[in-house]
Scaffold this motif. Structure first.
Motif: not given
Length: 732
Positions: A622-646
């Motif tokens: 919440e401090e950085q307004s980001v979340l991390e997602i594990l895709f097939e063994g690879r961590l990918v970072e998303y900013e909160f305002d990019e979450l409409d891609e998911l």
């Protein structure tokens, strides 16, 4: 007797909580602390954007809602920057300014008090006086603050013209400081440039900005819009007459104006006119060039000299059978000869027909000649399956072709081809026209191309029907494997997939009586289907088959909308399967928490995550307004305002599941899905299940799906283009 309207009153206070806020409409429900009032006041109104800690000035009336009690219904709601220490801290800690969360908000307010906004704006270097804020975090905070100011201006501008606010950040990212200027200049560009803004929204904005309903700008935008809509359904072109009449009807302007618009678009090179099956048709220029490019590159490969490995096929077949300890059928032997003797070849067939065995045999023979082989597939999951089955490295097409985010193109092309003697593409039914063109560009003259796929599955999500067009042209040597191998015949999934493909109902009665890998559970109403689905996913399969309900079971649905659609099922499955997910964040009408299963819904080349990729949320900051997602063994970072891609992915559409395989698949099927019930959709869904397939629903709906073959064939001209090049290809 008339009821008099309550008197209009004025109310102001600090926003303690945002109970609800629609980024599309601006509608919000706020809990507001009003001076002199002990309890928080519920304010209902509309605001472009609102965050805890801000002040609101409202005019409106008091209203008692039956369900929610006393509320202040604001006709006008103005947001004012907070001025109290408490309000400033709440505002800065709300996640609005990237780099400042609740912890740093408290420290900033303690250090700078009410001056903190001025410090960020005019003396940002003073932020580094605080421990933990270095130059990197300072720059991040300053940029986020500046962006937020501009974004707010854009939001207010759009809202004043009746447009929702969900895409303001994306508009700013696309156009920067010139956002408002660009939108005023040509609002229709939003429909082309900004994901999530359609033609209707842009059209409404254009009208509010005073653009005439019969203007040439509107007519040209309408023509492009209809062609884009058609491409969204997989078509590469549209019959000219239908395009003109449909656009005239959509825009309610004369046909003559549309004809002029089409001519203007042609003159500007954006549209291409060509006959398809004797009827004048219109292509968007990119699709026309892609079809021509695919034809030219196939011709180039077939006419070029090949590396010709010195392979004695009569010796090679028994040699490879001995090495693999597997005997090839006569059809597989024919396919093996075809692949080794031709520069370009296709192998197609359904599940259980020995495609994997055949491919491994071909690769073993060619590798004995120490040739450079490249393996690829359209999706990460398909590439991983290919890699697992062959023991060789396989890449996604995007990774193989090395996407370059700066130029928004691929580094591998005619001037920088792949280093390969043989390129093997699996899951070819998923490869769309544009991707096929990019792949072919990168294959060197001397290389061979082997394409493997199931032509009876759904065609690609993107425009074109490349695999079926290549086969139908009769210019590419093709083998269709049909014989189900003995070991595969024990699988009801395989047997029933072939039955569905032949237009027969799956054998569900036998499956229901004993432990099996295929079940049909009858349920006559949508409510009953829903109830049984929840039970099967959350209890019965996990207990009976010892499968993890989140990671190993996938619900596949024909459509997005409705009670049995993807959206509704995801909300219900999330409540059951991840009820206590930590650090929840709500954006774009969806709630995400740690542990949730999510799916990427658009291609993101910068992140190398593509439409249909499934991952799991591992961290939310919440401090950085980001979340991390594990895709097939690879961590990918998303900013909160990019979450409409998911989207949540406990349930996905069958279309999104192409190229993937899951231990267990559950498919609800109801007559309410009738517009999408068709054979290749059901066939594709069933063939996604590796160890277990459960269909829940109405027998009538199952019958409809098995019987229905849609007559709406995709409009492309690739088959004819390849066929007319037949004499040049040397295949006529």
């Amino acid at each position: 007797m008339q009821h008099s309207r309550p008197p209009v009153e004025y109310l102001s206070g600090s926003v303690e909580r945002v109970t609800f806020h629609s980024e599309e409409s601006g509608f919000c429900v706020l809990k507001v602390k009003v001076k002199g009032q002990r309890d928080l006041i519920t304010v209902v109104g509309s605001s472009a954007a609102v965050s805890p800690g801000e002040y609101v000035d409202c005019t409106g009336v008091w209203n008692t809602d039956r369900e929610y009690g006393l509320q202040f219904k604001a006709d006008q709601l103005r947001i004012v920057m907070p001025s109290t220490l408490e309000g400033i801290e709440k505002y800065l800690g709300s996640g609005l300014i990237k780099g400042i969360g609740p912890y740093f908000a408290k420290r900033l307010v303690q250090a700078f008090g009410t001056q903190v906004f001025d410090i960020i704006e005019t003396e940002p270097e003073r932020l580094t006086e605080l421990p933990g804020i270095g130059s990197f975090r300072r720059d991040k905070v300053v940029k986020a603050w500046q962006d937020q100011k501009v974004i707010r201006e854009i939001i207010v501008f759009l809202q004043s013209h009746g447009i929702g606010t969900a895409r303001a950040v994306r508009i700013y990212k696309t156009y920067g400081q010139r956002s408002i200027e660009k939108v005023r200049e040509n609002p229709y560009r939003l429909a082309l440039d900004i994901r999530g803004i359609g033609f209707k929204t842009a059209d409404a904005l254009a009208e509010r900005l005073g653009i005439a309903r019969d203007s040439m700008m509107r007519a040209q935008a309408g023509v492009r819009h209809l062609l884009q809509e058609m491409s969204g359904n997989g078509h590469c072109a549209m019959q000219t007459e239908k395009l003109i009449t449909d656009t005239a009807e959509l825009l309610t302007i004369p046909v003559e104006t549309i004809e002029k618009a089409v001519a203007a678009e042609q003159k500007e090179g954006r549209l291409i006119l060509e006959e398809i099956e004797g009827k004048p048709s219109i292509f968007l220029a990119g699709f026309y060039r892609a079809e021509v490019g695919v034809t030219e590159h196939i011709k180039r490969l077939l006419q070029s000299e090949s590396w010709r490995p010195d392979i004695d096929l009569e010796k090679a077949i028994p040699w490879v059978e001995d090495k693999t300890k597997l005997q090839l059928s006569l059809t597989q032997q024919q396919a093996l000869r075809l692949a080794l003797q031709n520069k370009v070849a296709i192998i197609t067939g359904g599940p259980g027909v020995g495609k994997t065995t055949l491919v491994n045999s071909i690769l073993k023979i060619i590798r004995a000649k120490t040739r450079h082989i490249v393996l690829c597939a359209p999706t990460g999951r398909a590439a991983k399956r290919l890699s697992d089955s062959t023991g060789l490295e396989a890449k996604t097409l995007h990774r193989l072709l090395e996407f370059d985010p700066q130029n928004y193109g691929f580094k591998r092309n005619e001037s920088c081809p792949l280093e390969a003697d043989l390129v093997v593409v699996d899951e070819m039914s998923m490869v769309d026209l544009m991707m096929m063109q990019n792949l072919l560009k990168a294959i060197p003259d001397s290389a061979s191309l082997l394409m493997i796929g199931d032509v009876d599955q759904l065609p690609s999500v993107g425009p074109g029907a490349v695999l079926s067009n290549l086969i139908e042209s009769n210019q590419i040597p093709t083998v269709r494997l049909t014989e189900i191998f003995r070991q595969a015949k024990t699988s009801k999934i395989v047997v029933n997939a072939h039955r569905i493909n032949e237009g027969k109902l799956p054998k569900y009665k036998e499956a229901a009586t004993a432990l099996s890998d295929f079940y049909f559970i009858p349920a006559e109403t949508p409510e009953l289907i829903h109830e049984k689905l929840m039970q099967v996913v959350t209890e019965r399969i996990p207990v009976r088959f010892k499968l993890d309900p989140v990671r190993q079971i996938q619900v596949l649905v024909p459509m997005n909308r409705g009670g049995l659609g993807v959206r509704a099922l995801n909300i219900d499955l999330q409540k059951q399967l991840n009820p206590n997910g930590k650090n929840p964040v709500s954006r774009f009408g969806c709630r995400y928490a740690m542990g949730d299963k999510v799916i990427q819904t658009v291609n993101n080349y910068q992140k190398e995550v593509f439409n249909g990729d499934i991952g799991f949320i591992t961290n939310i900051d919440e401090e950085q307004s980001v979340l991390e997602i594990l895709f097939e063994g690879r961590l990918v970072e998303y900013e909160f305002d990019e979450l409409d891609e998911l989207s949540l992915a406990y349930a996905t559409t069958i279309h999104k599941a192409q190229g993937s395989e899951y231990p267990a698949v559950v498919i609800p099927i109801s007559t309410q899905h009738y517009t999408l019930l068709e054979r290749n959709l059901l066939y594709t869904g069933v063939t996604r299940g590796k160890s277990l397939v459960v269909i829940i629903g109405q027998l009538r709906a199952l019958g409809m799906a098995v019987r229905t073959i849609r007559s709406t064939k995709r409009i492309t001209n690739l088959t004819a283009r390849l066929a007319s090049a037949g004499s040049l290809l040397g295949c006529d």
